[in-house]
Design an enzyme around this catalytic site. Sequence first.
Site, PDB file in Angstrom:
ATOM      1  N   ARG A  17     -10.814  -9.066 -11.156  1.00 32.60           N
ATOM      2  CA  ARG A  17      -9.977  -8.978 -10.514  1.00 32.60           C
ATOM      3  C   ARG A  17     -10.075  -7.688 -10.576  1.00 32.60           C
ATOM      4  NH1 ARG A  17      -5.595  -5.761 -11.172  1.00 32.60           N
ATOM      5  NH2 ARG A  17      -5.768  -6.536 -12.985  1.00 32.60           N
ATOM      6  N   CYS A 242      -7.307   0.677 -10.243  1.00 33.53           N
ATOM      7  CA  CYS A 242      -5.870   0.256  -9.775  1.00 33.53           C
ATOM      8  C   CYS A 242      -6.574   1.032  -8.169  1.00 33.53           C
ATOM      9  CB  CYS A 242      -4.731   0.749 -10.446  1.00 33.53           C
ATOM     10  SG  CYS A 242      -3.425  -0.472  -9.171  1.00 33.53           S
TER      11      CYS A 242
HETATM   12  P1  HMG Z   1       4.994  -6.353   0.974  1.00 32.06           P
HETATM   13  O1  HMG Z   1       4.905  -5.897   2.120  1.00 32.06           O
HETATM   14  O2  HMG Z   1       6.973  -5.429   0.539  1.00 32.06           O
HETATM   15  O3  HMG Z   1       5.750  -7.367   1.242  1.00 32.06           O
HETATM   16  O4  HMG Z   1       4.484  -6.365   0.303  1.00 32.06           O
HETATM   17  P2  HMG Z   1       6.014  -8.093   2.611  1.00 32.06           P
HETATM   18  O5  HMG Z   1       7.137  -9.639   2.197  1.00 32.06           O
HETATM   19  O6  HMG Z   1       7.916  -7.420   3.135  1.00 32.06           O
HETATM   20  O7  HMG Z   1       5.406  -8.915   3.034  1.00 32.06           O
HETATM   21  C1  HMG Z   1       4.322  -7.658   4.557  1.00 32.06           C
HETATM   22  C2  HMG Z   1       3.991  -8.860   4.757  1.00 32.06           C
HETATM   23  O8  HMG Z   1       2.540  -9.199   3.829  1.00 32.06           O
HETATM   24  C3  HMG Z   1       3.596  -9.762   5.887  1.00 32.06           C
HETATM   25  O9  HMG Z   1       2.860 -10.305   6.720  1.00 32.06           O
HETATM   26  C4  HMG Z   1       3.168 -10.899   4.286  1.00 32.06           C
HETATM   27  O10 HMG Z   1       3.262 -12.837   5.089  1.00 32.06           O
HETATM   28  C5  HMG Z   1       2.348 -10.057   3.436  1.00 32.06           C
HETATM   29  P3  HMG Z   1       2.776 -10.215   8.100  1.00 32.06           P
HETATM   30  O11 HMG Z   1       3.564 -10.477   8.562  1.00 32.06           O
HETATM   31  O12 HMG Z   1       3.080  -7.931   7.867  1.00 32.06           O
HETATM   32  O13 HMG Z   1       1.613 -10.402   8.887  1.00 32.06           O
HETATM   33  N1  HMG Z   1       2.201 -10.979   2.243  1.00 32.06           N
HETATM   34  C6  HMG Z   1       1.454 -11.632   1.870  1.00 32.06           C
HETATM   35  N2  HMG Z   1       0.474 -11.707   1.815  1.00 32.06           N
HETATM   36  C7  HMG Z   1      -0.327 -12.707   1.505  1.00 32.06           C
HETATM   37  N3  HMG Z   1      -0.241 -13.040   0.168  1.00 32.06           N
HETATM   38  C8  HMG Z   1       0.806 -12.584  -0.656  1.00 32.06           C
HETATM   39  C9  HMG Z   1       1.935 -11.841   0.666  1.00 32.06           C
HETATM   40  N4  HMG Z   1       2.645 -11.399   0.668  1.00 32.06           N
HETATM   41  C10 HMG Z   1       3.573 -10.093   1.506  1.00 32.06           C
HETATM   42  N5  HMG Z   1       1.159 -12.508  -1.397  1.00 32.06           N
HETATM   43  C11 HMG Z   1       3.516  -7.038  -2.154  1.00 32.06           C
HETATM   44  C12 HMG Z   1       4.226  -6.500  -1.158  1.00 32.06           C
HETATM   45  C13 HMG Z   1       3.836  -7.365  -3.469  1.00 32.06           C
HETATM   46  C14 HMG Z   1       2.259  -8.652  -1.079  1.00 32.06           C
HETATM   47  C15 HMG Z   1       2.254  -5.346  -1.146  1.00 32.06           C
HETATM   48  O14 HMG Z   1       2.999  -4.446  -1.547  1.00 32.06           O
HETATM   49  C16 HMG Z   1       0.665  -5.980  -2.063  1.00 32.06           C
HETATM   50  O15 HMG Z   1       0.090  -7.145  -2.142  1.00 32.06           O
HETATM   51  N6  HMG Z   1       0.395  -5.052  -2.858  1.00 32.06           N
HETATM   52  C17 HMG Z   1      -0.309  -4.790  -3.544  1.00 32.06           C
HETATM   53  C18 HMG Z   1      -0.608  -4.726  -4.961  1.00 32.06           C
HETATM   54  C19 HMG Z   1      -1.990  -5.249  -5.846  1.00 32.06           C
HETATM   55  O16 HMG Z   1      -2.702  -6.192  -5.875  1.00 32.06           O
HETATM   56  N7  HMG Z   1      -1.798  -4.849  -6.664  1.00 32.06           N
HETATM   57  C20 HMG Z   1      -3.212  -4.042  -7.161  1.00 32.06           C
HETATM   58  C21 HMG Z   1      -3.078  -5.223  -8.678  1.00 32.06           C
HETATM   59  S1  HMG Z   1      -1.698  -4.449  -9.764  1.00 32.06           S
HETATM   60  C22 HMG Z   1      -2.816  -3.827 -10.907  1.00 32.06           C
HETATM   61  O17 HMG Z   1      -4.042  -3.670 -10.729  1.00 32.06           O
HETATM   62  C23 HMG Z   1      -2.070  -3.505 -12.612  1.00 32.06           C
HETATM   63  C24 HMG Z   1      -2.648  -4.067 -13.669  1.00 32.06           C
HETATM   64  O18 HMG Z   1      -4.101  -4.508 -13.582  1.00 32.06           O
HETATM   65  C25 HMG Z   1      -2.323  -3.820 -14.726  1.00 32.06           C
HETATM   66  C26 HMG Z   1      -2.111  -2.339 -15.626  1.00 32.06           C
HETATM   67  O19 HMG Z   1      -3.451  -1.436 -15.441  1.00 32.06           O
HETATM   68  O20 HMG Z   1      -1.803  -0.853 -14.989  1.00 32.06           O
HETATM   69  C27 HMG Z   1      -2.140  -5.518 -13.614  1.00 32.06           C
HETATM   70 MG    MG Z   2      -5.579  -2.422 -14.239  1.00 25.53          MG
END
Ligand code: HMG
Ligand code: MG
Length: 303
Positions: A17, A242
């Site tokens: 992931r 990230c």
């Molecule tokens: P948003 O645009 O604010 O959400 O995104 P929304 O509810 O307004 O929806 C917009 C569009 O996204 C819509 O589609 C939804 O259907 C779709 P459209 O109508 O435009 O075609 N949508 C989704 N599609 C699939 N799965 C979903 C989903 N939710 C909405 N769950 C959201 C909000 C959180 C979804 C977006 O900002 C996002 O996907 N962000 C990605 C965040 C991410 O994956 N970051 C990396 C992981 S975190 C990390 O790496 C840190 C960690 O390792 C710890 C560390 O190291 O710090 C964990």
């Molecule tokens: Mg991380």
Amino acid sequence: MSMNYPPSVRLVEVGPRDGLQNEPQPLPAAVKIELVQRLQAAGLREIEVTSYVSPKWVPQMADNHQVMSGIERRDGVRYSVLTPNLKGFEAALADQPDEIVVFGAASEAFSQKNINCSIAESMDRFAPVVQAALDAGIAVRGAMSCTVGCPYEGEIAPERVEMLAGLMKAIGVQRVDVADTIGVGTPLKVQRAIEATLRHYDIDHISGHFHDTYGQALSNTLAALQLGVWNFQSSVAGLGGCPYAKGATGNVATEDLVYLLHGMGIETGIDLDALVDAGAFISAALGRPTGSRVARALLARRG
Ligand code: HMG
Ligand code: MG
């Protein structure tokens, strides 16, 4: 000076992931599935497999269902996935994860960039996800990003971490990850972040998630061990980063962490040679050398 280190450590492998989410070149689901299977064969008992996020934001995780449903699951292995909202949770539910992860940040700017909402709004989104997961008998973890530093806000005070941990606790999150998202932390700062988290979670429910951007992750791990932390997250071959933290490199390599722990007489249940093979497999698939120093050394010795 003698320290009371934990006799054993539990690792959550996050390479499939956290590692692969940041790879510019897409990998076939079959390769990801084989990676997970090699990791569990090497003895990993917790694997963060994928995330159910927007494919527009993170195209690398768009094959979440294919990967989760393609794994030959083993008893005794916990498969976790990231779910930022109910839409993601509902999609994940079909694939029966053992644990879901909601992910928040101690920094407002990072919260906005990563999940497109404020910290307070993120809790409103997470609360029903946590409830639904617990109702379905699925465990809940909370990742806390930027607990020492933020790519947008700079240094983060421990008070912010304490606040975030309290919010996570209030919505029912069972355990949390103290993440150094951009790997800027040093041992004493990381200890402050862990101590802030200890105000809301006991030591058994805190894990260290250290990126190695500045080469501090193993030192930070040792500092966390000294506080009694015995859950850590790492990425085979040091994969990753990230997408919303520019310049951040991968998590500490699992091989390096295992070498450190075994060298200290701390058990992990992991077969280092099989782990090195898993890292070599994914590095070959990506067409680049492993990011693990230990893997490089052991591979060189094999000749
Ligand atoms: P948003 O645009 O604010 O959400 O995104 P929304 O509810 O307004 O929806 C917009 C569009 O996204 C819509 O589609 C939804 O259907 C779709 P459209 O109508 O435009 O075609 N949508 C989704 N599609 C699939 N799965 C979903 C989903 N939710 C909405 N769950 C959201 C909000 C959180 C979804 C977006 O900002 C996002 O996907 N962000 C990605 C965040 C991410 O994956 N970051 C990396 C992981 S975190 C990390 O790496 C840190 C960690 O390792 C710890 C560390 O190291 O710090 C964990
Ligand atoms: Mg991380």
